[in-house]
Scaffold this active site. Sequence first.
Site, short mmCIF file in Angstrom:
data_model
loop_
_atom_site.label_atom_id
_atom_site.label_comp_id
_atom_site.label_asym_id
_atom_site.label_seq_id
_atom_site.Cartn_x
_atom_site.Cartn_y
_atom_site.Cartn_z
N GLU A 36 0.79 -1.23 0.08
CA GLU A 36 0.01 0.09 -0.23
C GLU A 36 0.74 1.27 0.09
O GLU A 36 2.03 1.24 0.56
CB GLU A 36 -0.84 -0.06 1.16
CG GLU A 36 -2.15 -0.92 1.14
CD GLU A 36 -3.00 -1.06 2.13
OE1 GLU A 36 -2.73 -0.44 3.18
OE2 GLU A 36 -3.80 -1.86 2.46
N ASP A 166 -2.69 7.03 -38.43
CA ASP A 166 -3.99 6.64 -38.70
C ASP A 166 -4.75 8.03 -39.06
O ASP A 166 -4.14 9.00 -38.86
CB ASP A 166 -4.55 5.90 -37.70
CG ASP A 166 -4.93 6.81 -36.42
OD1 ASP A 166 -5.80 7.76 -36.30
OD2 ASP A 166 -4.07 6.46 -35.19
N LYS A 191 -5.59 3.41 -40.67
CA LYS A 191 -5.31 2.08 -39.85
C LYS A 191 -6.84 1.52 -39.46
O LYS A 191 -7.59 2.16 -39.09
CB LYS A 191 -4.59 2.66 -38.62
CG LYS A 191 -4.04 1.52 -37.65
CD LYS A 191 -3.33 1.95 -36.46
CE LYS A 191 -4.05 2.39 -35.45
NZ LYS A 191 -3.10 2.48 -34.19
N ASP A 218 2.72 10.61 -33.77
CA ASP A 218 1.80 9.84 -32.86
C ASP A 218 1.48 10.36 -31.32
O ASP A 218 2.48 10.56 -30.92
CB ASP A 218 1.92 8.24 -33.22
CG ASP A 218 0.35 7.51 -33.18
OD1 ASP A 218 -0.58 8.34 -33.04
OD2 ASP A 218 0.35 6.43 -33.45
N SER A 222 2.95 1.81 -28.16
CA SER A 222 2.57 0.84 -27.06
C SER A 222 3.12 -0.47 -27.70
O SER A 222 4.32 -0.49 -27.20
CB SER A 222 1.12 0.52 -26.89
OG SER A 222 0.78 -0.58 -26.06
N THR A 226 1.68 0.10 -34.88
CA THR A 226 1.33 1.17 -35.70
C THR A 226 2.35 2.03 -36.23
O THR A 226 2.13 2.18 -37.70
CB THR A 226 0.57 2.20 -34.72
OG1 THR A 226 -0.60 1.64 -34.20
CG2 THR A 226 -0.17 3.24 -35.75
C1 R5P Z 1 -4.12 4.65 -31.49
O1 R5P Z 1 -4.81 4.72 -32.47
C2 R5P Z 1 -2.98 5.51 -31.24
O2 R5P Z 1 -3.00 6.84 -31.73
C3 R5P Z 1 -1.59 4.76 -31.42
O3 R5P Z 1 -1.37 4.70 -32.81
C4 R5P Z 1 -1.51 3.24 -30.96
O4 R5P Z 1 -2.12 3.52 -29.50
C5 R5P Z 1 -0.23 2.93 -30.84
O5 R5P Z 1 -0.30 1.52 -30.51
P1 R5P Z 1 0.74 0.38 -30.79
O6 R5P Z 1 2.08 1.05 -30.68
O7 R5P Z 1 0.36 -0.76 -29.92
O8 R5P Z 1 0.35 0.11 -32.23
#
Ligand code: R5P
Length: 298
Positions: A36, A166, A191, A218, A222, A226
Amino acid sequence: MKIVGGPSSLDLARKISEILKVPLVNTRMKRFPDGEFYFKFEENISGEHLIIVQSLEPMQDVHAMELFLMLHTARDLGAETIRVFIPYLAYSRQDRRYLEGECLSSAVIAELLEDLGADAVYTIDVHNERVLGMYKIPVYNLTASGEIAKYFVGKGLRDPIIIAPDNEDMAKKRAQYAAKSINADWDALEKRRDRYTGEIITLSKEMNVYGRDAIIIDDIVSTGRTAANAAKILKEQGARRVFVGVSHLLLMGDAEKIIMESGVEEIAGTDSVTNKYAKVSVAPILARALMGEIEQIL
Ligand code: R5P
């Protein structure tokens, strides 16, 4: 005005206090043996105007709980105003029920921040503008995309073009803002994401990138898929160099490898989350916003 640094953003809070020339509040934080969180103000904050700085970087739930405890304490002990700077506002991707029965995670965060006493929220490049509409208190969505684009200018760019990976509204606005900051063109890819498997497909399209340096802008990296998908398309179409500039470099798992293997020359991010590519600081961006120079893309 005084700055309170949360456990995930101590360095950032220090930078902000230096830029604004306002003191950091003395606090004591620790973890109990069972995990905690313990938080204590080591000075009287009654009547103070506080800025609490805490990123919701991974582990998001841990950092969210830390923020909630800090916020509650500040309100309870009589802070006059509490503005919260959450450079990476986690849970912003679950901004609506994409599938029936899903939790509106962004709304939960908004409600808790308000109920616990936040007077205003500042963030950087929120994933989706719908999140902002969930707040009844003022919420300021600042952008780092211009500063990130300017960082790449130092690489001696040839005929640069900014690419949104995207074509969501926010992605295009960020790309446009970045392009305007360095007087470049911009374009956007399309995308699609499978809501069950998470698989990402980027559709190829003809772009005017041959022989040019392209910067993918972007909000989040993650898994890296993308950015890597976009980079591969740009390289296939003859882009000279491809850079990736992202506000929140979460870089989970093999993300870094996936991006570099797609032909990317360099990744640059900010200090909104802990990462080794934090080449731009969001501290001056917040400082300017607090002084009234809001760099918003909405
Ligand atoms: C999602 O649409 C965001 O704008 C990023 O493009 C996305 O979160 C990237 O995620 P990842 O690196 O997993 O493709």
